[in-house]
Write an enzyme that holds these catalytic residues in place. Structure first.
Site, PDB file in Angstrom:
ATOM      1  CD  GLU A  12      46.631  35.115  44.020  1.00 25.53           C
ATOM      2  OE1 GLU A  12      47.569  34.665  44.546  1.00 25.53           O
ATOM      3  OE2 GLU A  12      45.601  34.269  43.755  1.00 25.53           O
TER       4      GLU A  12
ATOM      5  CE1 TYR B 221      43.163  34.190  47.208  1.00 26.85           C
ATOM      6  CE2 TYR B 221      44.459  35.568  48.115  1.00 26.85           C
ATOM      7  CZ  TYR B 221      44.471  34.517  47.395  1.00 26.85           C
ATOM      8  OH  TYR B 221      45.325  33.596  46.987  1.00 26.85           O
TER       9      TYR B 221
ATOM     10  CG  ASP C 151      40.146  32.173  45.242  1.00 27.99           C
ATOM     11  OD1 ASP C 151      39.569  31.107  45.668  1.00 27.99           O
ATOM     12  OD2 ASP C 151      41.367  32.242  44.979  1.00 27.99           O
TER      13      ASP C 151
ATOM     14  CG  ASN D 105      41.857  29.398  47.994  1.00 29.25           C
ATOM     15  OD1 ASN D 105      42.291  28.990  47.061  1.00 29.25           O
ATOM     16  ND2 ASN D 105      42.216  30.693  48.410  1.00 29.25           N
TER      17      ASN D 105
ATOM     18  CG  ASP E  13      45.661  31.265  38.538  1.00 29.30           C
ATOM     19  OD1 ASP E  13      45.235  32.409  38.606  1.00 29.30           O
ATOM     20  OD2 ASP E  13      46.584  30.533  39.527  1.00 29.30           O
TER      21      ASP E  13
END
Length: 271
Positions: A41, A123, A164, A166, A261
């Protein structure tokens, strides 16, 4: 002779912003001191930052859409070859190909080949609210799994993949599993695909070393003081080929590092 490597992965949620924060991205990179540092990201287009990490080679993958997605890898060793998300697309068939094609234009993969292993930064597409993008996510997961397996078969080298993903794999991997059941990142569909990835010959390094550790998270919402209250999710991973799983020496979550985050996750392995 085996060599010890330290790897790190971090979803920075906007690299330009992290470069300006205190500690800055450069400070964090120095702290991590990794042989390979993978980012997700980045939200960059080519030429938007002039970033030098002394002693590191750089590989970038940019989304066609501005300010969105993107990955990057910084490695002390120069890679022998590099592949991007179009290589994942090559593993999608039929109707899935159109769905994976959409995600493949979003700068989601940097795959680097080294003498002893493949290092793949990913990602993974978010399924989005009410699972609006679950069809893209399912097609991507299938193609990505096939892509990783293909790398190992093609080159006879183990694969380390990070990033990530997710998805929180099991209830232990998020603070509030009951209220999030069926939501993006904790749907049965996404968890099932993660099971399929592990079953295809990959090991979740952190959970293997810490099978019963609760409260270990890598992402927290910016809302409701989630990080202060440690109401988080573990969605950032280092997975390794089962063939080298017993060579993992350490896998950690650096929740002491701020700036995004997400926090970085790390891996130490002998290869």
């Amino acid at each position: 002779m085996l060599k010890t490597y330290t790897f790190a992965s971090w979803n920075v949620n906007g690299l330009r912003a992290v470069l300006k924060k205190d500690p800055s991205f450069l400070d964090v990179a120095d702290d991590l001191n990794a042989d390979i540092l993978a980012l997700q990201e980045t939200k960059l287009q080519e030429g938007q930052v002039d970033l030098e990490l002394p002693g590191y080679h750089q590989v970038w993958s940019y989304a066609e859409r501005k300010g969105y997605s993107g990955t990057a890898v910084f490695s002390r060793e120069e890679p022998r070859s590099v592949r991007h998300a179009d290589a994942v697309l090559a593993h999608a068939d039929g109707e899935d190909a159109a769905l994976v094609d959409e995600a493949s234009r979003e700068g989601r993969v940097c795959a680097l080949e080294f003498d002893r292993f493949w290092f793949v930064d990913v990602y993974t597409p978010n399924a989005q609210d009410k699972l609006a993008r679950i069809d893209v996510r399912m097609a991507w997961d299938d193609a990505y799994r096939s892509f990783l397996s293909g790398l190992e078969k093609e080159t006879q080298k183990p694969v380390i993949t990070c990033g990530d993903f997710n998805v929180a794999h099991n209830e232990i991997d998020l603070k509030n599993p009951r209220s999030n059941r069926g939501n993006a990142g904790f749907s049965d569909e996404e968890r099932g695909k993660f099971n399929e990835l592990l079953d295809a010959g990959f090991t979740d390094t952190f959970r293997t070393l810490n099978p019963d550790l609760e409260g270990a998270y890598s992402w927290w919402s910016y809302r409701f003081n989630a990080r202060k209250n440690n109401a988080g999710w573990r969605i950032d991973y280092f997975l390794v080929s089962d063939s080298v799983a017993d060579q993992v020496k350490d896998a950690s979550i650096r929740s002491d590092i701020f700036g995004s985050d997400h926090c970085p996750v790390t891996l130490t392995i002998e290869l």
